[in-house]
Design a protein around this motif. Structure first.
Motif: not given
Length: 478
Positions: A79-82, A105-107, A376-377
């Motif tokens: 669930t957490s990616t870059a 972060s997660s979408a 960078r979201g």
């Protein structure tokens, strides 16, 4: 509710999260939102990480958090990616997940989060729609206590002890109805943020060098199979020839009761899944005076990447033939100049007798003070982190009020300073990391891209090992 009354202008993620935290602590708060309750909002994807979770943990109960956490997207089982950096040949240059300190972060769908946050506020009748902010005044009540009078463009007003500007970086100046949804997006993203302007911060600027476009669409399983499978691992971020492309998938997990489709390698909630992309290209004023003059935005974008790898044509064309395909929306990216921690004092000095300038009874949060580029979201993440730093200061003021005495302007000023000193150091660091007030023009197609790729292969494993060892040691010491 007795005690300290807080008025929040702006019902986005930060405004609603903070309001929910205040209501959970029995603080008198009311939220005013310029849009109508049934207005159509674009459900663009955002990515929430550790900073957002700090705000969520501070403001929400476990019961309120769980529905949000259940909506986080999945990617390769994580669930957490870059993002991964690519060049225009669709060659991976650097997987940012391998950077040990890169914020993952997660979408999630922005509208989904906002609707979940709004629920408890609406249930307590603490949110009012179709209320466009006009201006505020510093007044005194019958006892001589300072108050903030907040005025709206429909002629109504409200009076509270504190005003919080959570109206983002693009609040509309006018309440005139737009001719179309596209016009609404255009007006919204071009107008200055009103509370920021009146308080005297005035640090939000347009990024004038590029035209930027946003698009989203549905993501059924057959479309997943059309797209490059690398996107299942995480978002793609492309820097090539002064152009920036961000492309990401939102794959929410299946809800309880949904049946798995036989033969599907990927299991996700197809009804809520979506793709999202943002594309920024240098302005081509030799062809068009304004982005609104471009007759066919998709063709314009595809022509620009015509000599890029064919994967990009697939990615930027996906969903174009859908009957309900949304528009490619032109948007004006905005960012913020860093404020001095004495900006309020400076505004008061420059404003002479204008009591509104720099006044400590007006606070700012999120994009209304530290707008940043989206690459960078971190915009939503830092806005929600603001809630965690602002909430305890507001609760302390409310306790003073409930003890029988209205907090003085000096006490409010001290609380505001503690919040802003922390927020300015944190948030503007991310503004800088996100590109500041100019779009990154690095080119990963040439020598620079090759150097980044080589460094990633040789040095990143060592850097990651050292980082993990040091982090483990610091935890043990703590």
């Amino acid at each position: 509710m007795a005690g300290f009354k807080i008025i929040i202008v702006g019902g986005g993620l930060a405004g609603t999260l903070l309001a929910e935290g205040l209501l959970n602590n029995m603080v008198n708060v009311v939220v005013y939102e310029r849009d109508t309750q049934d207005s159509k909002r674009e459900g663009y994807q955002i990515r929430l990480g550790e900073s957002a979770m700090i705000g969520i943990d501070a403001c929400l109960t476990e019961t309120q958090k769980n529905p949000i956490l259940e909506k986080f997207g999945q990617s390769a089982g994580l669930t957490s990616t870059a993002p991964t950096l690519y060049n225009s040949r669709f060659e991976p240059v650097l997987d940012l997940t391998r950077l040990p300190s890169y914020s993952k972060s997660s979408a999630i769908n922005r509208v989904t989060v906002r609707n979940l946050l709004m629920g408890p506020i609406l249930a307590q009748d603490r949110m009012h729609f179709n209320k466009a902010f006009s201006h505020y005044e510093i007044i005194s009540d019958d006892s001589g206590v300072e108050k903030v009078k907040v005025n709206f463009t429909d002629g109504t007003s409200d009076v509270g002890d504190l005003l919080i500007g959570a109206d983002g970086s693009g609040s509309k100046v006018t309440a005139s109805p737009p001719k179309s949804q596209m016009d609404e997006n255009w007006l919204t993203l071009h107008a200055p943020t009103q509370v920021n302007k009146q308080i005297g911060a005035r640090n939000i600027v347009d990024i004038e060098t590029h035209w930027s476009f946003l698009a989203k669409g549905n993501l059924p399983i057959d479309r997943i199979k059309m797209l490059p499978q690398q996107l299942l691992k995480g978002p793609a971020l492309v820097f090539a020839r002064k152009t920036v492309l961000f492309f990401a998938l939102y794959l929410p997990p299946k809800t309880e009761g949904q049946q798995k489709s036989a033969g599907d390698e990927i299991q996700y909630n197809q009804e809520e899944a979506s793709f999202y992309w943002a594309f920024s290209v240098p302005k081509q004023t030799d062809k068009y005076k304004d982005v609104k003059d471009i007759p066919d935005r998709r063709k314009f974008i595809l022509d620009y990447v015509s000599d890029w790898a064919p994967e990009f044509r697939t990615m930027l064309s996906v969903g174009a033939d859908d009957e309900d395909a949304g528009e490619i929306i032109p948007t004006q990216f905005r960012a913020s100049n860093k404020l001095s921690k004495r900006w309020r004092h400076n505004a008061r000095v420059q404003g002479d007798a204008d009591a509104a300038l720099g006044h400590p009874r007006v606070w700012l949060m999120g994009d209304a003070i530290h707008a940043m580029q989206p690459n960078r979201g971190m915009g939503a993440n830092q806005a929600m982190r603001d809630c965690a730093e602002m909430l305890p200061e507001l609760l302390s003021l409310d306790r003073i009020a409930k003890a029988g005495s209205s907090p003085s302007t000096a006490q409010i000023s001290a609380a505001c300073k503690r919040y802003e000193d922390s927020m300015i150091d944190r948030a503007f660091t991310w503004v800088k990391k996100s590109g500041g007030t100019s779009i990154e023009v690095i080119d990963l197609d040439g020598v620079f891209g090759r150097i980044i790729s080589i460094l990633g292969v040789i040095f990143l494993p060592v850097a990651r090992f050292v980082y993990l060892v040091l982090r483990k040691g610091s935890k043990e010491d703590a």
